[in-house]
Write a protein that holds these residues in place. Structure first.
Motif, mmCIF file in Angstrom:
data_model
loop_
_atom_site.group_PDB
_atom_site.id
_atom_site.type_symbol
_atom_site.label_atom_id
_atom_site.label_comp_id
_atom_site.label_asym_id
_atom_site.label_seq_id
_atom_site.Cartn_x
_atom_site.Cartn_y
_atom_site.Cartn_z
ATOM 1 N N LEU A 161 0.810 -1.212 0.000
ATOM 2 C CA LEU A 161 0.000 0.000 0.000
ATOM 3 C C LEU A 161 0.851 1.274 0.000
ATOM 4 O O LEU A 161 0.608 2.171 -0.816
ATOM 5 N N PRO A 162 1.877 1.396 0.854
ATOM 6 C CA PRO A 162 2.720 2.592 0.763
ATOM 7 C C PRO A 162 3.445 2.718 -0.575
ATOM 8 O O PRO A 162 3.618 3.822 -1.097
ATOM 9 N N LEU A 222 -11.675 2.820 4.630
ATOM 10 C CA LEU A 222 -12.874 2.156 5.146
ATOM 11 C C LEU A 222 -12.730 0.636 5.091
ATOM 12 O O LEU A 222 -13.181 -0.071 5.988
ATOM 13 N N ALA A 223 -12.104 0.155 4.045
ATOM 14 C CA ALA A 223 -11.937 -1.295 3.921
ATOM 15 C C ALA A 223 -10.947 -1.833 4.948
ATOM 16 O O ALA A 223 -11.126 -2.932 5.472
ATOM 17 N N VAL A 224 -9.920 -1.063 5.265
ATOM 18 C CA VAL A 224 -8.876 -1.539 6.167
ATOM 19 C C VAL A 224 -9.340 -1.555 7.617
ATOM 20 O O VAL A 224 -9.086 -2.503 8.350
ATOM 21 N N ASN A 225 -10.049 -0.513 8.064
ATOM 22 C CA ASN A 225 -10.388 -0.466 9.480
ATOM 23 C C ASN A 225 -11.751 -1.057 9.806
ATOM 24 O O ASN A 225 -12.144 -1.089 10.959
ATOM 25 N N GLY A 226 -12.488 -1.529 8.832
ATOM 26 C CA GLY A 226 -13.744 -2.215 9.079
ATOM 27 C C GLY A 226 -14.928 -1.305 9.333
ATOM 28 O O GLY A 226 -15.993 -1.775 9.730
ATOM 29 N N ALA A 227 -14.774 -0.004 9.131
ATOM 30 C CA ALA A 227 -15.878 0.928 9.377
ATOM 31 C C ALA A 227 -16.941 0.843 8.285
ATOM 32 O O ALA A 227 -18.037 1.372 8.465
ATOM 33 N N GLY A 228 -16.638 0.186 7.194
ATOM 34 C CA GLY A 228 -17.598 0.068 6.101
ATOM 35 C C GLY A 228 -18.871 -0.649 6.518
ATOM 36 O O GLY A 228 -19.959 -0.321 6.047
ATOM 37 N N VAL A 229 -18.753 -1.605 7.411
ATOM 38 C CA VAL A 229 -19.925 -2.346 7.887
ATOM 39 C C VAL A 229 -20.851 -1.411 8.659
ATOM 40 O O VAL A 229 -22.067 -1.413 8.459
ATOM 41 N N ASN A 230 -20.277 -0.589 9.526
ATOM 42 C CA ASN A 230 -21.089 0.347 10.304
ATOM 43 C C ASN A 230 -21.753 1.387 9.405
ATOM 44 O O ASN A 230 -22.912 1.747 9.608
ATOM 45 N N ILE A 231 -21.035 1.874 8.417
ATOM 46 C CA ILE A 231 -21.608 2.855 7.493
ATOM 47 C C ILE A 231 -22.726 2.217 6.682
ATOM 48 O O ILE A 231 -23.782 2.813 6.466
ATOM 49 N N GLY A 232 -22.513 0.989 6.221
ATOM 50 C CA GLY A 232 -23.557 0.286 5.473
ATOM 51 C C GLY A 232 -24.798 0.052 6.313
ATOM 52 O O GLY A 232 -25.926 0.187 5.838
ATOM 53 N N THR A 233 -24.603 -0.290 7.581
ATOM 54 C CA THR A 233 -25.737 -0.478 8.486
ATOM 55 C C THR A 233 -26.489 0.833 8.685
ATOM 56 O O THR A 233 -27.722 0.858 8.698
ATOM 57 N N PHE A 234 -25.757 1.935 8.827
ATOM 58 C CA PHE A 234 -26.387 3.235 8.985
ATOM 59 C C PHE A 234 -27.200 3.611 7.758
ATOM 60 O O PHE A 234 -28.350 4.062 7.860
ATOM 61 N N ILE A 235 -26.634 3.432 6.578
ATOM 62 C CA ILE A 235 -27.339 3.776 5.339
ATOM 63 C C ILE A 235 -28.562 2.892 5.155
ATOM 64 O O ILE A 235 -29.628 3.359 4.747
ATOM 65 N N ALA A 236 -28.429 1.602 5.479
ATOM 66 C CA ALA A 236 -29.578 0.703 5.377
ATOM 67 C C ALA A 236 -30.664 1.121 6.374
ATOM 68 O O ALA A 236 -31.857 1.016 6.084
ATOM 69 N N GLY A 237 -30.265 1.622 7.539
ATOM 70 C CA GLY A 237 -31.218 2.086 8.529
ATOM 71 C C GLY A 237 -31.996 3.309 8.067
ATOM 72 O O GLY A 237 -33.128 3.548 8.510
ATOM 73 N N LEU A 238 -31.410 4.096 7.180
ATOM 74 C CA LEU A 238 -32.111 5.269 6.649
ATOM 75 C C LEU A 238 -33.326 4.873 5.795
ATOM 76 O O LEU A 238 -34.306 5.596 5.733
ATOM 77 N N PHE A 239 -33.220 3.728 5.145
ATOM 78 C CA PHE A 239 -34.279 3.283 4.248
ATOM 79 C C PHE A 239 -35.161 2.217 4.868
ATOM 80 O O PHE A 239 -36.124 1.771 4.255
ATOM 81 N N SER A 240 -34.832 1.785 6.071
ATOM 82 C CA SER A 240 -35.605 0.735 6.730
ATOM 83 C C SER A 240 -36.825 1.319 7.419
ATOM 84 O O SER A 240 -36.761 2.379 8.050
ATOM 85 N N THR A 241 -37.953 0.632 7.312
ATOM 86 C CA THR A 241 -39.182 1.100 7.962
ATOM 87 C C THR A 241 -39.427 0.363 9.259
ATOM 88 O O THR A 241 -40.333 0.703 9.994
#
Length: 97
Positions: free
Chosen positions: A35-36, A75-94
């Motif tokens: 990566l570097p 986002l891929a390296v530190n695993g925060a992508g899962v939390n962001i995806g959950t948040f975005i899915a929560g925006l559209f969840s009823t």
């Protein structure tokens, strides 16, 4: 194909069950070495392609793309992508409340 005795296959099976195989070493090597090196290559290419010609706007467009790519890698390296995806899915969840 060479035939193996059943005892050898049984020993290999036991050995495979006892040994923990993972990708942690490869992942660490990529994060620490590859990566570097890729980031350095991109920086040199940006300076070489746009710096000498005076095309500052073109360089800034490329830098913007590099920043977006670095954000995705981060986002891929530190695993925060899962939390962001959950948040975005929560925006559209009823459901829930």
């Amino acid at each position: 194909m060479t035939a193996m005795p059943l005892e050898t296959l049984a020993q290999l099976d036991v050995l495979a069950q006892q040994t923990q195989v993972g990708t942690g070493g490869i992942q660490g090597w990529i994060l620490e070495n590859l990566l570097p090196l890729l980031l350095l290559t991109v920086a040199i290419l940006l300076l070489w392609l746009g710096g000498g010609k005076g095309d500052n706007a073109g360089v800034m467009r490329r830098v913007g793309g590099v920043i977006v790519a670095l954000a995705i890698v981060g986002l891929a390296v530190n695993g925060a992508g899962v939390n962001i995806g959950t948040f975005i899915a929560g925006l559209f969840s009823t459901s829930g409340g």
